[in-house]
Design an enzyme around this catalytic site. Structure first.
Site, PDB file in Angstrom:
ATOM      1  N   PHE A 111      68.980  12.695  75.598  1.00 58.69           N
ATOM      2  CA  PHE A 111      67.799  12.436  74.761  1.00 58.69           C
ATOM      3  C   PHE A 111      67.659  10.970  74.397  1.00 58.69           C
ATOM      4  O   PHE A 111      66.595  10.523  73.984  1.00 58.69           O
ATOM      5  CB  PHE A 111      67.822  13.318  73.501  1.00 58.69           C
ATOM      6  CG  PHE A 111      68.435  12.691  72.287  1.00 58.69           C
ATOM      7  CD1 PHE A 111      69.784  12.766  72.044  1.00 58.69           C
ATOM      8  CD2 PHE A 111      67.640  12.011  71.370  1.00 58.69           C
ATOM      9  CE1 PHE A 111      70.338  12.183  70.915  1.00 58.69           C
ATOM     10  CE2 PHE A 111      68.190  11.437  70.233  1.00 58.69           C
ATOM     11  CZ  PHE A 111      69.549  11.515  70.013  1.00 58.69           C
ATOM     12  N   LYS A 112      68.726  10.197  74.563  1.00 63.35           N
ATOM     13  CA  LYS A 112      68.650   8.773  74.245  1.00 63.35           C
ATOM     14  C   LYS A 112      67.554   8.074  75.053  1.00 63.35           C
ATOM     15  O   LYS A 112      67.011   7.059  74.629  1.00 63.35           O
ATOM     16  CB  LYS A 112      69.993   8.089  74.518  1.00 63.35           C
ATOM     17  CG  LYS A 112      71.199   8.701  73.819  1.00 63.35           C
ATOM     18  CD  LYS A 112      71.120   8.600  72.306  1.00 63.35           C
ATOM     19  CE  LYS A 112      72.453   8.797  71.606  1.00 63.35           C
ATOM     20  NZ  LYS A 112      72.972  10.161  71.637  1.00 63.35           N
ATOM     21  N   ASP A 113      67.228   8.632  76.234  1.00 65.27           N
ATOM     22  CA  ASP A 113      66.153   8.037  77.041  1.00 65.27           C
ATOM     23  C   ASP A 113      64.807   8.064  76.325  1.00 65.27           C
ATOM     24  O   ASP A 113      63.944   7.229  76.607  1.00 65.27           O
ATOM     25  CB  ASP A 113      65.987   8.808  78.359  1.00 65.27           C
ATOM     26  CG  ASP A 113      67.143   8.583  79.319  1.00 65.27           C
ATOM     27  OD1 ASP A 113      67.675   7.460  79.350  1.00 65.27           O
ATOM     28  OD2 ASP A 113      67.503   9.530  80.046  1.00 65.27           O
ATOM     29  N   LEU A 116      65.167   4.897  74.308  1.00 72.75           N
ATOM     30  CA  LEU A 116      65.634   3.692  74.997  1.00 72.75           C
ATOM     31  C   LEU A 116      64.778   3.325  76.204  1.00 72.75           C
ATOM     32  O   LEU A 116      64.914   2.241  76.754  1.00 72.75           O
ATOM     33  CB  LEU A 116      67.110   3.832  75.363  1.00 72.75           C
ATOM     34  CG  LEU A 116      68.002   3.628  74.125  1.00 72.75           C
ATOM     35  CD1 LEU A 116      69.413   4.141  74.371  1.00 72.75           C
ATOM     36  CD2 LEU A 116      68.038   2.167  73.700  1.00 72.75           C
TER      37      LEU A 116
END
Ligand SMILES: *Cc1c(COP(=O)(O)O)cnc(C)c1O
Length: 495
Positions: A111-113, A116
């Site tokens: 989920f960091k995408d 980011l």
């Protein structure tokens, strides 16, 4: 322009959104928080007819109001494009009565995408707006997923360098492989001999080093952060809660105004804080369910009002949540302290010096939006297996913490409110733990045999991110001790 950001530790700090993004962390060590949280200027029905990018604009324009329409739309268009393997960007999958919000369709399959993919564009735009000449050095501590997502986002972005510190023995084999094979002349990856908290504390210390800041400045560098302490991470995370709600509305699963619960597998408290901000902006959310693994410092905090990190650090199969100092909780503490920087600073000092602090009953009473619980390793494995056997749907070990806690919540409260579970990583990122949960016989296979096996049992194609690392050469092999982190940074920058 009417939105300003304040530091959680000093009342005298007041900056614009773009300045907060550029700095990452306030100079006093505090986090930037919005002075007040704006509410939506479009109805939920209107939002339900918009694409992901359009919803993103409607949310972000309110929180980042010193960006022009053109700037924001440009950042959004560059972020949410074909890097995602579905045009929905964040699809919802219904299983066992809950809605899994799949946040792992970006280039590094976690989920960091979601944040980011856009942060580098927000940062470069912020630098331009504020006439920054220095090269920006992104310093990041990772429990496994932020590192790769930040590296992918910043690789070869002009005017930036990125340095990532990860716990050498605290990430999954696939997470490590993803990071150490990262291309890009401006990328640096360092394994530290310590855990995530050591990495995060080390990075915060480097940020706070006033001497270093001067040396950096005269050499033409300045630091910023890609961790969720950066408001530029948090704001894009609000978007997918709004998007999920409005998809449920569009599909007739809920009525306009009907409340939903959100379950969030939590480590640094960034993702769930974004859900809390979404609620404050006007999204009808009933409970924010904070799911922890065996590092259950947050569960204990919600029970007792005491935050106490003096305990053993457990290495679990959900490594991205192996955290004892949840940085973003500070933003909530500041708020329940009546936006008092003094009170918050006093509690954070206590955390630094004694490893714990206790909030007052008045502060605790303001936490009623939250419910906390945790999942043991055994419960977690059981949930993956049961869900797979009952529905064919395979979830990763972090999402499983959330699913397990959701079941506990329902048993505890009998609440049948419709519920969205944040699905934070692809099962392919934690293949070994996922497959072992389904059947211990898989443990004999190699990492990539397991990948192929997972494809067979789940009927979900192996993501490109995994194909990319099958044969990719290792490009980074630097390691250091915790107390050598600052020197490593200086060496990279030639200071
Ligand atoms: C980072 C991460 C989490 C924890 O999110 P926070 O915002 O740190 O609470 C949960 N699951 C996965 C897969 C992650 O990468």
């Amino acid at each position: 322009m009417s939105m300003f950001y304040r530091s959680t530790r000093d009342d005298n700090v007041k900056v614009t959104a773009s300045q907060a993004i550029l700095k990452g962390l306030a100079s006093d060590g505090g986090l930037f928080v919005p002075e007040n949280i704006p509410t939506f200027d479009k109805s939920l029905e209107e939002l339900s007819k918009m694409s992901y990018g359009e919803v993103a604009y409607e949310v972000m324009k309110l929180m980042l109001d010193d960006f022009t329409e053109e700037e924001l739309k440009d950042c959004i268009a560059k972020a949410y494009d074909s890097k995602f393997d579905t045009t929905e960007i964040a699809p919802l999958v219904k299983a066992e009565g809950a809605y899994f919000l799949e946040l792992f369709h970006g280039s590094t399959i976690a989920f960091k995408d979601m944040a980011l993919s856009i942060l580098p564009h927000l940062l470069i735009t912020s630098a331009k707006k504020n006439h920054v000449q220095n090269e920006i050095v992104i310093l990041t501590a990772t429990s496994g997923d932020t590192g790769k997502a930040a590296l992918a986002g910043f690789a070869d972005v002009k005017g930036t360098r990125i340095i990532v510190f990860y716990p050498k023995n605290g990430v999954s084999p696939i997470q490590e492989k993803q990071m150490v094979t990262q291309k890009g002349d401006n990328t640096y990856v360092i394994g530290i001999h310590g855990n995530f908290d050591d990495a995060q504390t080390g990075v915060k210390k480097i940020f706070g080093d006033k001497e270093l800041e001067k040396v950096m400045n005269s050499a033409g560098f300045q630091f910023s952060s890609a961790n969720s302490i950066n408001i530029g991470r948090l704001v894009p995370q609000i978007v997918y809660y709004v998007y999920a709600y409005t998809r449920l509305l569009a599909n007739g699963e809920i009525q306009a105004g009907e409340k939903i619960n959100a379950v969030v597998p939590t480590g640094n408290f960034g993702n769930i804080l974004a859900a809390f901000y979404a609620k404050n902006m006007g999204l009808p959310i009933n409970k924010l369910i904070c799911a922890s693994n065996e590092n259950k410092v947050l569960y204990d905090f919600f029970q007792t009002g005491e935050y106490d990190r003096n305990r053993d650090f457990v290495l679990t199969t959900s490594p991205s949540m192996d955290i004892l100092i949840s940085s973003n909780l500070e933003r909530l503490i500041y708020r329940v302290a009546g936006n008092s920087a003094d009170k918050n600073a006093e509690l954070m000092k206590s955390l630094r010096e004694t490893g714990k602090y206790e909030i007052t009953p008045e502060m605790k009473a303001q936490l009623s939006d939250f419910y906390g619980n945790y999942a043991t390793e055994a419960e977690n494995a059981e949930t993956i297996k049961r869900l797979y056997e009952d529905t064919g749907y395979v979830i990763d070990t972090h999402t499983s913490v959330a699913a397990t806690v959701y079941n506990k919540y329902k048993a505890d409260t009998k609440d049948e409110t419709k519920t969205v579970i944040a699905s934070t990583a692809s099962p392919y990122k934690f293949t070994r733990s996922v497959m072992n949960s389904i059947d211990p016989k898989y443990d004999a296979m190699s990492d990539f045999e397991l990948v192929d096996e997972l494809e067979k049992i789940s009927n979900v194609k192996v993501p490109q991110a995994i194909e990319d690392i099958r044969t990719a050469p290792v490009l980074h092999d630097t390691q250091c001790e915790v107390n050598e982190m600052c020197d490593s940074v200086k060496k990279i920058l030639g200071l």
